[in-house]
Design a protein around this motif. Structure first.
Motif, short mmCIF file in Angstrom:
data_model
loop_
_atom_site.label_atom_id
_atom_site.label_comp_id
_atom_site.label_asym_id
_atom_site.label_seq_id
_atom_site.Cartn_x
_atom_site.Cartn_y
_atom_site.Cartn_z
N GLU A 484 -6.40 17.10 -1.66
CA GLU A 484 -6.80 17.47 -3.03
C GLU A 484 -5.63 18.04 -3.83
O GLU A 484 -5.58 17.93 -5.06
N GLU A 485 -4.67 18.66 -3.12
CA GLU A 485 -3.54 19.27 -3.83
C GLU A 485 -2.67 18.22 -4.51
O GLU A 485 -1.94 18.53 -5.47
N ALA A 486 -2.75 16.95 -4.04
CA ALA A 486 -1.92 15.90 -4.63
C ALA A 486 -2.63 15.18 -5.78
O ALA A 486 -2.04 14.32 -6.43
N ILE A 487 -3.89 15.50 -6.03
CA ILE A 487 -4.65 14.85 -7.09
C ILE A 487 -4.30 15.50 -8.42
O ILE A 487 -4.33 16.74 -8.54
N PRO A 488 -3.96 14.71 -9.46
CA PRO A 488 -3.61 15.29 -10.77
C PRO A 488 -4.71 16.20 -11.31
O PRO A 488 -5.89 15.96 -11.08
N VAL A 570 -5.57 6.87 -10.25
CA VAL A 570 -5.43 8.00 -9.32
C VAL A 570 -6.07 7.59 -7.99
O VAL A 570 -7.19 7.06 -7.95
N ARG A 571 -5.36 7.84 -6.92
CA ARG A 571 -5.82 7.45 -5.58
C ARG A 571 -6.50 8.63 -4.88
O ARG A 571 -5.98 9.74 -4.86
N PHE A 572 -7.72 8.35 -4.34
CA PHE A 572 -8.45 9.35 -3.56
C PHE A 572 -8.51 8.86 -2.11
O PHE A 572 -8.92 7.73 -1.85
N CYS A 573 -8.11 9.71 -1.19
CA CYS A 573 -8.18 9.39 0.24
C CYS A 573 -9.25 10.24 0.91
O CYS A 573 -9.50 11.38 0.50
N PHE A 574 -9.83 9.68 1.96
CA PHE A 574 -10.93 10.36 2.64
C PHE A 574 -10.67 10.38 4.15
O PHE A 574 -10.01 9.49 4.70
N GLU A 575 -11.19 11.38 4.80
CA GLU A 575 -11.06 11.50 6.25
C GLU A 575 -12.32 12.11 6.84
O GLU A 575 -13.06 12.80 6.15
#
Length: 755
Positions: A484-488, A570-575
């Motif tokens: 989340e810290e890398a999301i604008p 914007v790219r969202f990644c999930f884990e």
């Protein structure tokens, strides 16, 4: 012949049941013809003609082989498959000249009952048996308590001599009025089994039990009539009560296997919308769908049969089938499996198999096969009890003959023989395992672990290999937004406006990360692509990379993209998050000599990350349910005793085939049913706790076995010498059971696991 409930019976079964069956098939009864099996024959283009029968009385692997071999030997029969857990016999043949009544008669001639298979009636038969055992046990317990009210004063009078003969005789008659009807009713499960065995010229465990009950009851009546001091009605009721406890526990264990298959098939849709040649949609039962039929699948529906997508695009949730957490895009020409959940778009499916031949049905069959193979596991108590019947019969007979030769009157000889039968009753031996199981299951329950299989603790104590699924086992099985810290700044809140309007699992993860808030009105979800709407008058999209405008996006990670018109995507990644104590638990298992592995249906990249994080060196990803089961078969062939820990529908066959299995409380219903233990909460340490308790339980069981053996070694000669009466024998028998139970209770107070 058929009775009013469509049960097929005959007056003269000609063949005995297979040896080794505990109680054998129930004797068929005569009935008037009221139904014709030809009405239940189904026809299919692929397999020809088929008939499904509910077979009653088949209780062991010997019965299964006997019925399948006997029916398959009929001219023209292609296959004959019997499922012991459900009692369903499926027979197929090609020649329409075969009379279905011939098949039914062959089952009858083998000594079993049969009727056209109806799941509700099959379950009703099983439930009726369980209720009958439970009622018998309750009747025996109630009788024992009431008889003791009259026995205790008689016992006391032996020491102070204050009871007159008339009062004592009256108490004996009151006890008789309670005990004799109780023995006739509560002893029926043992009497029927013993009689069936004797009719076939063999003996089983129920023969000496029945003899002991009948002799004790008869001698008690004789003693009461002649005004004797001793009657043994209390021993009769107590004996039946203790034995019925074990019989009911055995019945309850069989229910688990049946439940697993029912839960699996419950995931299959009951009805389907079939497209007719004229374009109209007709709702039909899934069982009527045939290969080549076209079926409409709406968003939110489960796919009813295996097939190929003919029209439409969508995404589907395959997590229960494969363990893959990310939704799978569906498009024209793609093959899909029954049980997957359609998420977004309307689809037209071309069926490639019947519901009975679907991927989901095959998983159910694997579970059934695993449970049946597990049912041949012979528990330690059963092994020891094999010697009981011949030894006790010989000892009792030798006692009676010896006393007669020594000049004793027949009453004394029979009294001593009866004492031998009672004092050597296998109650302590029979309780050696169940008593520990009850205490251990209570201890595990307090720690949030449910023990579902009676012999699971025995098997769990013997494991030497552990296999974990990834999704929902090592991890929590719920995708969350990562990095989340890398999301604008502001992008998460804006994307959540679209995410809240979608049911997609990844969109829900974004909505959870953003917290409560509004959703865009009139948002439009595009099947297989994503969701779009207007934000401040600009078009916004949340979905697949190519749909949002990102070219050549290739990643091993699960991702979504969000873009507003005129701005960079914007790219969202999930884990999938590891369980809080997953790393600690794996390290503790390694310290105890285990080398855990991962068997997962998820993508290789996701599996590798979980393995690296937990310190597991060996792992396999993208496995099908059948590959998982085959891997366990290979380990079994090597002599390994495997614990399987899984949660998805794709794990159900492996859970059933494993030496012992555990599932989390969040697992699919079918997986929980197939597993031997289920743990609640987020702590994976429950697996380690279960193993430690199992090892402690094994120690208590072995102590009980040694005590039971020592007790019989000492008690039997004393009874043969005539030094105890049946009354004392009953007390000794009950005392041995109490000692075994008290030793089992030590397990509940063990401070140190494994002590």
């Amino acid at each position: 012949m058929f009775d009013g409930d469509n049960a097929i019976t005959t007056l003269n079964p000609t063949t005995e049941p297979a040896l080794g069956c505990p109680s054998g098939p129930e004797p068929p009864t005569a009935a008037a013809a009221a139904a014709d099996p030809r009405a239940f024959v189904q026809q299919d283009r692929a397999s020809g003609l088929s008939l499904e029968l509910l077979v009653r009385g088949a209780r062991c692997a010997g019965c299964l082989r006997k019925i399948e071999t006997g029916v398959a030997a009929l001219p023209g029969v292609s296959t004959a498959r019997l499922n012991l857990t459900t009692g369903r016999l499926s027979v197929t043949w090609q020649d329409d000249r075969i009379d279905p009544r011939t098949i039914v008669q062959r089952v009858i001639d083998l000594g079993y009952q049969a009727q056209p298979f109806d799941p509700s009636k099959a379950q009703a038969v099983i439930d009726q048996e369980g209720r009958h055992l439970l009622i018998c046990m309750a009747v025996a317990a109630f009788a024992a308590m009431n008889i003791m009210m009259f026995s205790v004063p008689i016992w006391s009078a032996h020491f102070n001599g204050e009871m007159e003969e008339g009062t004592r005789t009256m108490f004996h008659w009151i006890s008789a009025c309670i005990a004799l009807p109780t023995a006739a009713y509560a002893g029926m499960p043992f009497f029927k089994s013993a009689w069936n065995a004797l009719k076939k010229g063999r003996a089983n465990m129920d023969v000496p039990i029945s003899l002991g009950v009948l002799l004790a009851s008869s001698l008690s009546v004789v003693e009461t009539v002649r005004g004797g001091e001793h009657a043994y009605f209390d021993a009769v009721a107590m004996l039946l009560f203790f034995l019925l406890i074990g019989r009911y526990l055995d019945h309850a264990l069989r229910q688990k296997a049946r439940q697993a298959a029912r839960d699996l098939l419950a995931l299959q849709a009951v009805t389907a919308s079939r497209l007719e040649p004229d374009g109209t949609a007709v709702s039909v039962a899934v069982s009527e769908i045939r290969p080549g039929d076209h079926v409409i699948i709406l968003p939110g529906d489960r796919i009813p049969v295996d097939g190929t997508i003919l029209e439409g695009v969508s995404e589907a949730d395959f997590s229960l089938l494969t363990g893959e957490t990310a939704p799978v895009a569906l498009g024209l020409g793609q093959k899909v499996r029954a049980g997957a959940l359609n998420l977004s778009g309307r689809l037209v499916l071309g069926a490639s198999a019947r519901s009975d031949d679907s991927f989901l049905a095959e998983i159910a069959r694997l579970v059934e096969m695993g449970e049946q193979s597990k049912s041949i596991y012979v528990r330690w108590a059963d092994k020891a009890a094999k010697l009981y019947v011949p030894v006790v019969h010989a000892a009792a007979f030798l006692t009676a003959v010896t006393w007669l030769l020594l000049g004793a009157e027949p009453r004394i000889a029979i009294l001593n023989a009866c004492a031998v039968l009672i004092i050597t009753c296998p109650c302590a031996l029979g309780l050696a395992v169940p008593a520990v199981q009850v205490v251990a299951s209570g201890r595990l329950f307090k720690r949030g672990i449910l023990l579902k299989s009676g012999d699971a603790l025995e098997r769990l104590a013997e494991i030497d290999f552990i296999a974990f699924d990834k999704t929902g086992v090592l991890t929590l099985g719920q995708l969350r937004l990562s990095g989340e810290e890398a999301i604008p700044k502001g992008a998460l809140a804006q994307s959540a406006l679209l995410a809240r309007a979608s049911r997609h699992p990844l969109a829900r993860a974004i909505a959870r990360a953003a917290g409560p808030g509004p959703a865009i009105e009139n948002a439009r979800e595009v099947p297989g692509c994503g969701v779009e709407g207007q934000i401040d008058g600009l078009r916004a999209r949340l979905g697949r990379a190519s749909w949002v405008g990102v070219e050549d996006a290739q990643s091993e990670e699960t991702e979504l993209y969000f873009a507003i018109q005129g701005q960079a995507p914007v790219r969202f990644c999930f884990e999938d998050t590891l369980r809080p104590d997953a790393i600690q638990t794996i390290q503790a298992l390694k310290a105890r000599g285990f080398q855990p592995i991962i068997l997962s249906g998820d993508r290789n990249g996701a599996v590798a990350r979980a393995a690296l994080a937990t310190g597991i060196e060996t792992y396999w990803g993208e496995l099908t349910p059948f590959e998982k089961a085959a891997y366990l078969d290979g380990l079994k062939a090597q002599g390994r005793r495997v614990l399987m820990v899984g949660d998805g529908l794709n794990d159900a066959p492996a859970l059933a085939k494993a030496f012992v299995s555990i599932a989390p409380g969040t697992a699919a219903d079918a997986s929980q049913s197939a597993a031997d233990l289920v743990f609640q909460g987020e702590q994976l340490g429950a697996v380690l706790e279960a193993i430690e308790v199992a090892r402690a339980a094994k120690k208590r069981v072995m102590e009980n076995f040694w005590f039971a053996a020592l007790y019989n070694f000492i008690a039997a000669p004393i009874a043969m010498l005539g030094l105890v009466t049946p009354f004392i024998a009953a007390i000794a028998m009950s005392s041995s059971s109490i000692i075994v139970t008290l030793n089992a209770l030590r397990l509940a107070s063990d401070r140190r696991t494994g002590s």
